[in-house]
Design a protein around this motif. Structure first.
Motif, PDB file in Angstrom:
ATOM      1  N   LYS A   1     -10.928 -17.203  -5.161  1.00 52.57           N
ATOM      2  CA  LYS A   1     -12.037 -17.646  -4.085  1.00 52.57           C
ATOM      3  C   LYS A   1     -10.376 -18.905  -4.355  1.00 52.57           C
ATOM      4  CE  LYS A   1     -15.817 -16.964  -1.566  1.00 52.57           C
ATOM      5  NZ  LYS A   1     -16.791 -17.345  -1.422  1.00 52.57           N
ATOM      6  N   HIS A   2     -10.015 -19.416  -5.393  1.00 54.46           N
ATOM      7  CA  HIS A   2      -9.678 -20.293  -5.904  1.00 54.46           C
ATOM      8  C   HIS A   2      -8.010 -20.146  -6.017  1.00 54.46           C
ATOM      9  CE1 HIS A   2     -10.980 -18.448  -9.984  1.00 54.46           C
ATOM     10  NE2 HIS A   2      -9.490 -18.986  -9.980  1.00 54.46           N
ATOM     11  N   ILE A   3      -7.865 -18.733  -6.000  1.00 55.70           N
ATOM     12  CA  ILE A   3      -6.298 -18.373  -5.806  1.00 55.70           C
ATOM     13  C   ILE A   3      -5.439 -18.820  -4.762  1.00 55.70           C
ATOM     14  CG2 ILE A   3      -4.170 -16.904  -6.271  1.00 55.70           C
ATOM     15  CD1 ILE A   3      -6.427 -15.487  -8.461  1.00 55.70           C
ATOM     16  N   LYS A   4      -4.378 -18.962  -4.379  1.00 58.79           N
ATOM     17  CA  LYS A   4      -3.951 -19.611  -3.546  1.00 58.79           C
ATOM     18  C   LYS A   4      -3.457 -18.248  -2.240  1.00 58.79           C
ATOM     19  CE  LYS A   4      -0.924 -22.843  -3.233  1.00 58.79           C
ATOM     20  NZ  LYS A   4       1.035 -23.401  -3.612  1.00 58.79           N
ATOM     21  N   ILE A   5      -3.435 -18.477  -1.395  1.00 61.06           N
ATOM     22  CA  ILE A   5      -3.986 -17.201  -0.332  1.00 61.06           C
ATOM     23  C   ILE A   5      -2.116 -17.040   0.087  1.00 61.06           C
ATOM     24  CG2 ILE A   5      -3.848 -17.206   2.377  1.00 61.06           C
ATOM     25  CD1 ILE A   5      -5.994 -19.270   2.750  1.00 61.06           C
ATOM     26  N   ASP A   6      -1.236 -17.514  -0.287  1.00 58.62           N
ATOM     27  CA  ASP A   6      -0.132 -16.757  -0.457  1.00 58.62           C
ATOM     28  C   ASP A   6       0.249 -15.533  -1.350  1.00 58.62           C
ATOM     29  OD1 ASP A   6       2.131 -19.211  -1.922  1.00 58.62           O
ATOM     30  OD2 ASP A   6       0.141 -18.888  -2.184  1.00 58.62           O
ATOM     31  N   CYS A   7      -0.909 -16.271  -2.471  1.00 53.97           N
ATOM     32  CA  CYS A   7      -0.853 -14.847  -3.874  1.00 53.97           C
ATOM     33  C   CYS A   7      -1.342 -13.407  -3.061  1.00 53.97           C
ATOM     34  CB  CYS A   7      -1.444 -15.205  -4.936  1.00 53.97           C
ATOM     35  SG  CYS A   7      -1.182 -17.043  -5.783  1.00 53.97           S
ATOM     36  N   HIS A   8      -2.102 -13.873  -2.448  1.00 50.23           N
ATOM     37  CA  HIS A   8      -2.907 -11.957  -1.799  1.00 50.23           C
ATOM     38  C   HIS A   8      -1.857 -11.475  -1.208  1.00 50.23           C
ATOM     39  CE1 HIS A   8      -6.727 -12.952  -3.406  1.00 50.23           C
ATOM     40  NE2 HIS A   8      -6.849 -14.265  -2.702  1.00 50.23           N
ATOM     41  N   LEU A   9      -0.555 -11.883  -0.990  1.00 50.34           N
ATOM     42  CA  LEU A   9       0.348 -11.137  -0.556  1.00 50.34           C
ATOM     43  C   LEU A   9       0.608  -9.855  -1.787  1.00 50.34           C
ATOM     44  CD1 LEU A   9       3.665 -10.837   1.065  1.00 50.34           C
ATOM     45  CD2 LEU A   9       4.506 -11.598  -0.415  1.00 50.34           C
ATOM     46  N   VAL A  10       0.022  -9.555  -2.281  1.00 50.02           N
ATOM     47  CA  VAL A  10       0.534  -8.426  -3.206  1.00 50.02           C
ATOM     48  C   VAL A  10      -0.375  -6.967  -2.962  1.00 50.02           C
ATOM     49  CG1 VAL A  10       0.201  -7.595  -5.618  1.00 50.02           C
ATOM     50  CG2 VAL A  10       1.374  -9.622  -5.255  1.00 50.02           C
ATOM     51  N   ARG A  11      -2.150  -8.056  -2.742  1.00 47.27           N
ATOM     52  CA  ARG A  11      -2.885  -7.399  -2.373  1.00 47.27           C
ATOM     53  C   ARG A  11      -2.530  -6.288  -1.112  1.00 47.27           C
ATOM     54  NH1 ARG A  11      -8.950 -10.054  -2.588  1.00 47.27           N
ATOM     55  NH2 ARG A  11      -8.123 -10.426  -4.671  1.00 47.27           N
ATOM     56  N   GLU A  12      -2.601  -7.236  -0.264  1.00 46.39           N
ATOM     57  CA  GLU A  12      -1.838  -7.269   1.155  1.00 46.39           C
ATOM     58  C   GLU A  12      -0.666  -5.270   1.172  1.00 46.39           C
ATOM     59  OE1 GLU A  12       1.688  -8.893   4.314  1.00 46.39           O
ATOM     60  OE2 GLU A  12      -1.248  -9.436   4.874  1.00 46.39           O
ATOM     61  N   LYS A  13      -0.100  -5.977  -0.016  1.00 50.89           N
ATOM     62  CA  LYS A  13       1.336  -4.354   0.086  1.00 50.89           C
ATOM     63  C   LYS A  13       0.968  -3.127  -1.038  1.00 50.89           C
ATOM     64  CE  LYS A  13       3.952  -7.009   2.810  1.00 50.89           C
ATOM     65  NZ  LYS A  13       4.264  -7.095   3.726  1.00 50.89           N
ATOM     66  N   VAL A  14       0.170  -3.589  -1.839  1.00 53.24           N
ATOM     67  CA  VAL A  14      -0.226  -2.511  -2.870  1.00 53.24           C
ATOM     68  C   VAL A  14      -1.068  -0.783  -1.804  1.00 53.24           C
ATOM     69  CG1 VAL A  14      -1.519  -1.385  -4.558  1.00 53.24           C
ATOM     70  CG2 VAL A  14      -0.167  -3.478  -4.720  1.00 53.24           C
ATOM     71  N   PRO A  15      -1.696  -1.428  -1.010  1.00 51.99           N
ATOM     72  CA  PRO A  15      -2.447  -0.647   0.417  1.00 51.99           C
ATOM     73  C   PRO A  15      -1.492  -0.479   1.097  1.00 51.99           C
ATOM     74  CG  PRO A  15      -4.666  -2.467  -0.305  1.00 51.99           C
ATOM     75  CD  PRO A  15      -2.840  -3.476  -0.595  1.00 51.99           C
ATOM     76  N   GLN A  16      -0.835  -0.524   1.543  1.00 49.17           N
ATOM     77  CA  GLN A  16      -0.099  -0.229   2.529  1.00 49.17           C
ATOM     78  C   GLN A  16       1.091   0.685   1.640  1.00 49.17           C
ATOM     79  OE1 GLN A  16       2.346  -3.950   4.158  1.00 49.17           O
ATOM     80  NE2 GLN A  16       0.064  -4.190   5.128  1.00 49.17           N
ATOM     81  N   GLY A  17       1.136   0.558   0.912  1.00 46.63           N
ATOM     82  CA  GLY A  17       2.017   1.333   0.054  1.00 46.63           C
ATOM     83  C   GLY A  17       3.274   1.026  -0.389  1.00 46.63           C
ATOM     84  N   ILE A  18       4.301  -0.489   0.151  1.00 41.76           N
ATOM     85  CA  ILE A  18       4.810  -0.795  -0.476  1.00 41.76           C
ATOM     86  C   ILE A  18       5.177  -0.759  -2.084  1.00 41.76           C
ATOM     87  CG2 ILE A  18       6.164  -2.882   0.062  1.00 41.76           C
ATOM     88  CD1 ILE A  18       4.906  -3.154   3.197  1.00 41.76           C
ATOM     89  N   VAL A  19       4.497  -1.512  -2.460  1.00 40.49           N
ATOM     90  CA  VAL A  19       4.399  -1.961  -3.986  1.00 40.49           C
ATOM     91  C   VAL A  19       3.644  -0.915  -4.659  1.00 40.49           C
ATOM     92  CG1 VAL A  19       4.857  -3.729  -5.383  1.00 40.49           C
ATOM     93  CG2 VAL A  19       5.382  -4.150  -3.153  1.00 40.49           C
ATOM     94  N   LYS A  20       3.909  -0.494  -5.667  1.00 36.99           N
ATOM     95  CA  LYS A  20       2.623   0.247  -6.466  1.00 36.99           C
ATOM     96  C   LYS A  20       3.009  -0.504  -8.198  1.00 36.99           C
ATOM     97  CE  LYS A  20       1.747   4.021  -9.361  1.00 36.99           C
ATOM     98  NZ  LYS A  20       2.266   5.749  -9.631  1.00 36.99           N
TER      99      LYS A  20
END
Length: 219
Positions: free
Chosen positions: A161-180
């Motif tokens: 929770k303490h990690i800034k929200i913009d860091c979760h860009l990674v978590r968004e792009k991994v399930p989308q199959g854009i980044v592995k």
């Protein structure tokens, strides 16, 4: 030498990460001497290393991302760095001191992964505009397994929770199959050359693996 750093990945850490804002002479001179020793320079022309762009048989973006946690003795900020390859040719790299202090190496690594993801997304959109097909996700190599688990596990809420929200860009792009994301050993982590001072043998080995060539004496 500073104007060389945007086109010389092997110089980027020493000149941009530590001295871009406050080029204190004693540290600046020390780093110049260290680079001269690492490159075994006798004449200025001998440290002209730059990217070697080769023909690409398969369009594949690969990124190496790393952070050196709390290494600044004055601010305890971390240094982040990444390098991105198209095929075997390096096309993008960055070394930068992070703007805030992170409480763990995992946080620092995850922030660097987010910055790398942003660059990968931009490069993928650029390839699309140029009508160049990129099959499959861009691959991002990291040597921190905890940061990789955060990116892949959507249930890690309480610990992140303490990690800034913009860091979760990674978590968004991994399930989308854009980044592995993929693990790489610290020994094979090419981004180390952008985040920390290395011994001469390590420096030369990573520089060679990045495909850098002497632009004054190409082989």
């Amino acid at each position: 030498m500073r104007p060389r750093s945007p086109t010389h990945p092997n110089l980027d850490f020493s000149f941009n990460s530590n001295h871009k804002n406050k080029p204190l002479s004693e540290y600046f001179d020390h780093d110049i001497l260290k680079i001269l020793e690492e490159e075994d320079v006798e004449e200025p022309k001998n440290y002209g290393f730059g990217p070697n762009i080769e023909d690409v048989n398969r369009i594949q973006l690969r990124a190496y991302t790393d952070a050196d946690w709390a290494t600044c003795v004055n601010t305890r900020r971390s240094t982040s760095g990444f390098c991105i390859f198209l095929g075997s040719s390096i096309i993008s790299w960055k070394s930068k001191k992070q703007q805030i202090v992170f409480r763990s190496s995992t946080e620092a690594e995850y922030k660097t992964m987010a910055n790398t993801t942003s660059e990968l997304v931009w490069l993928l959109s650029l390839l699309k505009e140029l009508r160049i097909e990129h099959k499959g996700p861009a691959i991002m190599y990291c040597d921190n397994k905890a940061a990789q688990h955060i990116a892949a596990n959507p249930v890690f809420h309480e610990k992140t929770k303490h990690i800034k929200i913009d860091c979760h860009l990674v978590r968004e792009k991994v399930p989308q199959g854009i980044v592995k994301t993929d693990h790489v050993s610290s020994r094979e982590q090419l981004a180390d050359i952008l985040t920390k001072a290395l011994f001469p043998n390590q420096f030369k080995a990573l520089k060679d693996k990045m495909g850098l060539v002497n632009i004054y004496h190409p082989s």
